[in-house]
Design a protein around this motif. Structure first.
Motif, PDB file in Angstrom:
ATOM      1  N   ILE A 189       9.739 -11.071  -1.655  1.00 56.78           N
ATOM      2  CA  ILE A 189       8.295 -11.013  -1.621  1.00 56.78           C
ATOM      3  C   ILE A 189       7.892 -10.581  -3.145  1.00 56.78           C
ATOM      4  N   LEU A 190       8.704  -9.332  -3.648  1.00 58.40           N
ATOM      5  CA  LEU A 190       8.706  -9.217  -5.224  1.00 58.40           C
ATOM      6  C   LEU A 190       8.971 -10.232  -6.150  1.00 58.40           C
ATOM      7  N   ASP A 191       9.915 -11.170  -5.465  1.00 56.56           N
ATOM      8  CA  ASP A 191      10.311 -12.203  -6.626  1.00 56.56           C
ATOM      9  C   ASP A 191       9.231 -13.281  -6.787  1.00 56.56           C
ATOM     10  N   LYS A 192       8.607 -13.524  -5.738  1.00 57.64           N
ATOM     11  CA  LYS A 192       7.419 -14.533  -5.532  1.00 57.64           C
ATOM     12  C   LYS A 192       6.277 -13.931  -6.159  1.00 57.64           C
ATOM     13  N   LEU A 193       5.896 -12.550  -5.948  1.00 61.21           N
ATOM     14  CA  LEU A 193       4.718 -12.211  -6.688  1.00 61.21           C
ATOM     15  C   LEU A 193       5.161 -12.026  -8.119  1.00 61.21           C
ATOM     16  N   ALA A 194       6.295 -12.092  -8.723  1.00 60.75           N
ATOM     17  CA  ALA A 194       6.461 -11.972 -10.292  1.00 60.75           C
ATOM     18  C   ALA A 194       6.716 -13.684 -10.685  1.00 60.75           C
ATOM     19  N   ASN A 213       2.826 -14.924 -10.860  1.00 61.85           N
ATOM     20  CA  ASN A 213       1.995 -13.612 -11.199  1.00 61.85           C
ATOM     21  C   ASN A 213       0.653 -14.251 -12.152  1.00 61.85           C
ATOM     22  N   LEU A 214       1.121 -15.043 -13.139  1.00 64.46           N
ATOM     23  CA  LEU A 214      -0.051 -15.451 -14.009  1.00 64.46           C
ATOM     24  C   LEU A 214      -0.935 -16.880 -13.611  1.00 64.46           C
ATOM     25  N   THR A 215      -0.249 -17.418 -12.393  1.00 60.86           N
ATOM     26  CA  THR A 215      -0.891 -18.754 -12.209  1.00 60.86           C
ATOM     27  C   THR A 215      -2.604 -18.100 -11.527  1.00 60.86           C
ATOM     28  N   GLN A 216      -3.449 -18.755 -11.858  1.00 54.59           N
ATOM     29  CA  GLN A 216      -4.596 -18.543 -11.616  1.00 54.59           C
ATOM     30  C   GLN A 216      -5.055 -19.248 -10.181  1.00 54.59           C
ATOM     31  N   GLN A 217      -5.461 -18.681  -9.363  1.00 54.37           N
ATOM     32  CA  GLN A 217      -5.749 -18.582  -7.968  1.00 54.37           C
ATOM     33  C   GLN A 217      -7.132 -18.228  -7.725  1.00 54.37           C
ATOM     34  N   PRO A 218      -7.966 -19.101  -6.643  1.00 55.51           N
ATOM     35  CA  PRO A 218      -9.008 -18.666  -6.260  1.00 55.51           C
ATOM     36  C   PRO A 218      -9.121 -17.398  -5.190  1.00 55.51           C
ATOM     37  N   GLY A 219     -10.129 -16.620  -5.151  1.00 52.95           N
ATOM     38  CA  GLY A 219     -10.028 -15.297  -4.589  1.00 52.95           C
ATOM     39  C   GLY A 219     -10.247 -15.337  -2.948  1.00 52.95           C
ATOM     40  N   TYR A 220     -10.177 -14.249  -2.446  1.00 54.38           N
ATOM     41  CA  TYR A 220     -10.973 -14.021  -1.227  1.00 54.38           C
ATOM     42  C   TYR A 220      -9.983 -14.951  -0.020  1.00 54.38           C
ATOM     43  N   GLY A 221      -8.811 -15.154  -0.046  1.00 55.35           N
ATOM     44  CA  GLY A 221      -8.036 -15.782   0.771  1.00 55.35           C
ATOM     45  C   GLY A 221      -8.038 -17.530   0.521  1.00 55.35           C
ATOM     46  N   ASN A 222      -8.617 -17.994  -0.540  1.00 54.08           N
ATOM     47  CA  ASN A 222      -8.774 -19.199  -0.866  1.00 54.08           C
ATOM     48  C   ASN A 222      -7.481 -20.057  -1.650  1.00 54.08           C
ATOM     49  N   ASP A 223      -6.518 -18.754  -1.767  1.00 51.63           N
ATOM     50  CA  ASP A 223      -5.429 -19.401  -2.715  1.00 51.63           C
ATOM     51  C   ASP A 223      -4.189 -20.082  -2.061  1.00 51.63           C
ATOM     52  N   GLU A 224      -3.299 -20.600  -2.640  1.00 47.45           N
ATOM     53  CA  GLU A 224      -2.378 -21.491  -1.895  1.00 47.45           C
ATOM     54  C   GLU A 224      -1.460 -20.953  -1.236  1.00 47.45           C
ATOM     55  N   PHE A 225      -0.974 -19.485  -1.552  1.00 47.55           N
ATOM     56  CA  PHE A 225      -0.286 -18.802  -0.621  1.00 47.55           C
ATOM     57  C   PHE A 225      -0.648 -18.716   0.809  1.00 47.55           C
ATOM     58  N   THR A 226      -1.740 -18.129   0.550  1.00 47.76           N
ATOM     59  CA  THR A 226      -2.652 -17.813   1.896  1.00 47.76           C
ATOM     60  C   THR A 226      -2.657 -19.123   2.843  1.00 47.76           C
ATOM     61  N   LYS A 227      -2.773 -20.269   2.202  1.00 49.95           N
ATOM     62  CA  LYS A 227      -3.037 -21.540   2.834  1.00 49.95           C
ATOM     63  C   LYS A 227      -1.452 -21.825   3.408  1.00 49.95           C
ATOM     64  N   SER A 276      -8.364 -13.730 -10.832  1.00 47.99           N
ATOM     65  CA  SER A 276      -7.711 -14.927 -10.720  1.00 47.99           C
ATOM     66  C   SER A 276      -6.257 -14.747 -10.782  1.00 47.99           C
ATOM     67  N   GLU A 277      -5.678 -13.868 -11.556  1.00 53.65           N
ATOM     68  CA  GLU A 277      -4.509 -13.737 -11.797  1.00 53.65           C
ATOM     69  C   GLU A 277      -3.880 -12.479 -11.026  1.00 53.65           C
ATOM     70  N   GLY A 278      -2.449 -12.396 -11.032  1.00 47.55           N
ATOM     71  CA  GLY A 278      -1.842 -11.332 -10.243  1.00 47.55           C
ATOM     72  C   GLY A 278      -2.006  -9.954 -10.903  1.00 47.55           C
ATOM     73  N   CYS A 279      -0.914  -9.243 -11.506  1.00 46.99           N
ATOM     74  CA  CYS A 279      -1.119  -7.766 -11.933  1.00 46.99           C
ATOM     75  C   CYS A 279      -0.288  -7.704 -13.143  1.00 46.99           C
ATOM     76  N   HIS A 280      -0.501  -6.741 -14.036  1.00 43.30           N
ATOM     77  CA  HIS A 280       0.375  -6.439 -15.169  1.00 43.30           C
ATOM     78  C   HIS A 280       1.630  -6.465 -14.763  1.00 43.30           C
TER      79      HIS A 280
END
Lengths: 344, 344, 344, 344
Positions: free
Chosen positions: A17-22, A25-39, B10-14
């Motif tokens: 999980i930490l690896d994937k977060l990293a 991290n800077l990929t822009q994603q839509p908010g509120y559960g519309n991101d690709e990971f939630t999908k 839209s992005e992750g975190c610092h």
């Protein structure tokens, strides 16, 4: 303290999980559960349910999931039935009542509800003077470590459908239940036999997150409004999406649950060999052995665990929990210490 | 799409947060906010407030913070006053009313409340037929990008105290407000002038998290019950603790806010140079320029932003947001495209 | 049916109320409880309480009184403790939970709460995970006809004050309790020993009306807001005022209660003479004799009463209620029929 | 004071109600609305509605009716739309919000809602961030004395049905509306065009009582639970039954309303002859003339009325109300005094 067996949320999360977060991290994603990971997470859960139609919503924690679900499906005069030991009845600071609903409780020995427990609550004064039971709330595994067998869940499900009751399963520790040796249920069974349930990540490898599965089609409409209104819609839904996407890749969550269960079983077998009884049958990662108070005092110097309640003169039941992160060596040391202290 | 200026989440975190999560991942920590990272975060916030007495509670998001605070401090018949543009009035799916309380709104041009806006609401039918205003809710920065000057907040605070009103500041974007060029307030001022407020991490470098600061001593007792009851007490409170502990180390959060503000200012200056007006004065990372619809259509092919509302014939106000993570080069490209498209 | 002993609200009201309604019908009076009759009623109640400081509010019914009081005095995370047989727990369609509060129940044999019943609920998990008990709700007379002796109420009151609990007494049948032969309490005692209570007119000579007495000074402020907000503020408050003003003139209400109790006692003595046992000791106008099912079937042809529950093989407890309006001759006939049918 | 025109609930009730209460006082009747008088009242209302299927429920007052209806038909995230002048928005101490629901308001000149007022509220951010409008609340007559014409109600009804909105009519003064000279609606029209409405007795000849008519079949199920849960189910339902049974016998209620309207019209005509303007067009028993402050001061010495609000320099709008019980001679005296004082 050498090691803390008090609960299964003392550590962080599985490294993937930490690896994937990293990595994202800077990929822009839509908010509120519309991101690709939630999908991705939603798809993985639909596959486990063998049902592409179920709705899936990710929220931060169990109390939040419980109050959202019950607040959503109950009319103001409808009640929820649960075991006296149910989490919603004891450890949520009145969260369900704060949504306006009565909890009707049934005493049980093993934390599980059966049709015979519920029937009497349906035979009340036949009018508007009392609340009207509408939901049956169960936990799997239960708050005292037991699990439902397939036949039990089938009987309960059938009873609920015959009596116009919705069946809601709190799965904060569902991964552990489904990974237990004595288990014969699948996620697909759960999705088929209940109306709504959730699968918890917090206690099985995630930092956060419960996945609410709305199995019953009639409960799906507008469900996101309830989530938003209770403050449970994270702006950065990606945080929740990544937990489940990673934990459900290649069955990871269930392997982690199996690790917790296996270590617990090893402790349980040694406790039994030492002659100790249990408050409830060991089945998952929560054990409730009944130990001499003197042994408890000695063990407490080195290990954390929860003294559950007085059992009989000189003996108390304690709660010992293993987790996906518990190292084998601490378990072995605990067993050795148990043996040594028991022989004194 | 080249870049999305639609929001600041839209992005992750610092990366320092991810590093800390990884470095401490297997450390066992107590749950429910009793972990060492939360303690560190609380201390950092107390220092910013120059007040070691304030209580600090970390929760996942802004709507949750708003409903917890208002649900906690209001009696059932008391209301909260806010600007018509207030987040609680528009974008929380009725979360405040769901806790049982009326929101009384005041139209404003700039999203800010002043004593003269509030006074008429205190002169109502002098009895039990109407709700009784008790809390004044403001946002800083506001939902339309403006900020409170110190004198404005002092006047509002004085008015509230004279009229037995509590002042509650929604600081989902407080870091941006306090880092604005035109700002003359400090966190210590905020803690001294309001009764309760929160500092948001979600929109300034964190994955999640708002830190509720209970400045008014009379509001502190039993506050954790409200957090638990609303489902906002994370089992792994470490997740929230680490966000704030890292973001508040060496002023990181305010540097990130400054980055967002500076890029926004650069866009604003270029828009002004091109002759465009704004719905509200650019001060923070949220800009509301009024652009020709034809330009909006062209820009939309390459950039994400939100069309806020029709302004006048052929023109609309749009919302352009920069964040802590916005790369300088995308801003420069956006400016070049703006210039090029405006010259056509 | 010859006569209906099912409840004590089958008839209208004492004629003096109707006379007063007629005599004052066209007098213009201010609304919302500011009429002169309400003032007179409030004064009469203050005199009975021997306390000119208590606040008194008249509302239409018992469930309304219960939900107003508990909704007013409880914070969202606080609970109310009551006997399992408590009216709020069983026969108010979840009204208390609909105000957001958990009811914590204690099984009792006689419907009365004692300190030893409450103590265990105060020894819970010592933190924010559980609700926090704040109010003890009792009924006098209880839902099963029993009454509190002075010493019992003193002990309970002392216990509550020592444990920061408010004591709330549901007095829907308080007149009957205070008029019972075995009673040694006065309204002044009730006002001194409880924090808030109400005196019911509906079941003792009125058409409508419960008088809430706010004895504890700290609970008085803004109480009318709660009444208005729950829809309980009658425009024509004179209707409520006249009920109490008339019933409290020259002790009428307590004479009416005495009539009901005396007739019940006469029935009870005859039942005892015939060898029948009771579910609870006969003390007021509610009797719970245990009768042969065959006798119940015969009696039902001529009289109304409520079959409470199965007692043992062939026997059930029934509820027989007399009222201020029950004619002596129907009681005598009932006794004769009882005797005749029992000899068969 | 010679006479009080402040409201239409200063007197008791029509004598026929008192007569019936007396004549039936000792008849035993079942409780909770199962009495014969309530049955008679329900039938009378069904006949007025020309619909034997509608459900009818009698409750004590208007705020209670409003909170029961809105609490029953709205899901937690759904809102009710009303005119800014709506009673639920201003004079119910937040009762609707206390049931958890947002009121969305529209400014109007005459207190009436039209489709064009509502449409903009349906065009909001198209997702779960905002509340979802579900009910349109109107009053007839309105809080400022105006009434809906048949065509207006038809247009509103059509609009609501096209937009999945329920139409709820607050009829606290419906009798006055339906008896107005300019009225062209019938109760049957109201029942056909709305989903749910109520007919008020409190302000037209009764001591108490509003009759909720559930016209829309889908809203009927379990409605009594909502009434019981809100504390609105009177044990002695006969009190409510008798109000409506008597007032609806031989059209009495509408004759009483006509009396009130006629006297108001007489005052209005004289005010107009004297050259005074009105805030809203006089149509029913509520008048809002704009009078010189000096005249208001003089009139106040002899008559009660409500100073509504400042109109322009030296002038204020006042509210003058006549009722079913207003004696003709007081109206004539008031007119004479008006004339005399206006000539000074």
């Amino acid at each position: 303290m050498l090691y803390n067996f008090t609960n299964d949320y003392s550590e962080g999360c599985h490294p993937s999980i930490l690896d994937k977060l990293a990595a994202t991290n800077l990929t822009q994603q839509p908010g509120y559960g519309n991101d690709e990971f939630t999908k991705e997470a939603v798809e993985a859960i639909r596959q486990l349910c063998q049902n592409p139609e179920v709705d899936v919503h990710l929220v931060a924690g169990g109390t939040l999931a419980n109050l959202i679900v019950l607040g959503a499906v109950l009319k103001t005069f409808e009640s929820v039935i649960c075991a006296e030991s149910g989490h919603i009845n004891n450890h949520e600071a009145g969260a369900i009542e704060a949504t306006g609903h009565k909890i009707e409780t049934v005493p049980t020995a093993d934390g599980k509800l059966r049709p015979a427990d519920i029937q009497p609550l349906l035979n009340k004064f036949p009018e508007f003077h009392t609340v009207k039971p509408r939901v049956v709330y169960i936990s799997n595994s239960t708050e005292i470590g037991t699990i439902y067998k397939k036949q039990e869940l089938e009987e309960l499900s059938r009873f609920c459908r015959q009596n116009n009751l919705l069946l809601f399963l709190d799965g904060a520790r569902l991964a552990m239940a489904l990974s237990a040796k004595s288990n014969d249920l699948t996620m697909a069974d759960i999705a088929a036999l209940t109306d709504i349930f959730y699968l918890g990540a917090t206690k099985c490898g995630g930092l956060i997150g419960e996945a609410i599965v709305v199995a019953n089609e009639s409960l799906r409409k507008d469900f996101k409004y309830y989530i938003k209104q209770r403050g449970a819609m994270l702006a950065k839904g990606r945080l929740l999406g990544i937990q489940f996407a990673e934990l459900l890749r290649q069955n990871l969550m269930f392997e982690l649950a199996n690790h917790a269960n296996t270590l617990a079983e090893r402790i349980a077998q040694n406790l039994q060999a030492l002659g100790y009884a249990f408050l409830t049958q060991p089945e998952t990662n929560q054990l409730f052995p009944i130990l001499p108070d003197s042994l408890i005092a000695e063990l407490s110097k080195k290990y954390g665990f929860f003294v559950w309640r007085k059992a009989h003169e000189g003996f108390s039941a304690v709660r010992v929990i293993t987790s996906w992160a518990t190292p084998q060596e601490h378990v072995e040391q605990f067993i050795q210490d148990l043996k040594a202290l028991s022989q004194k």
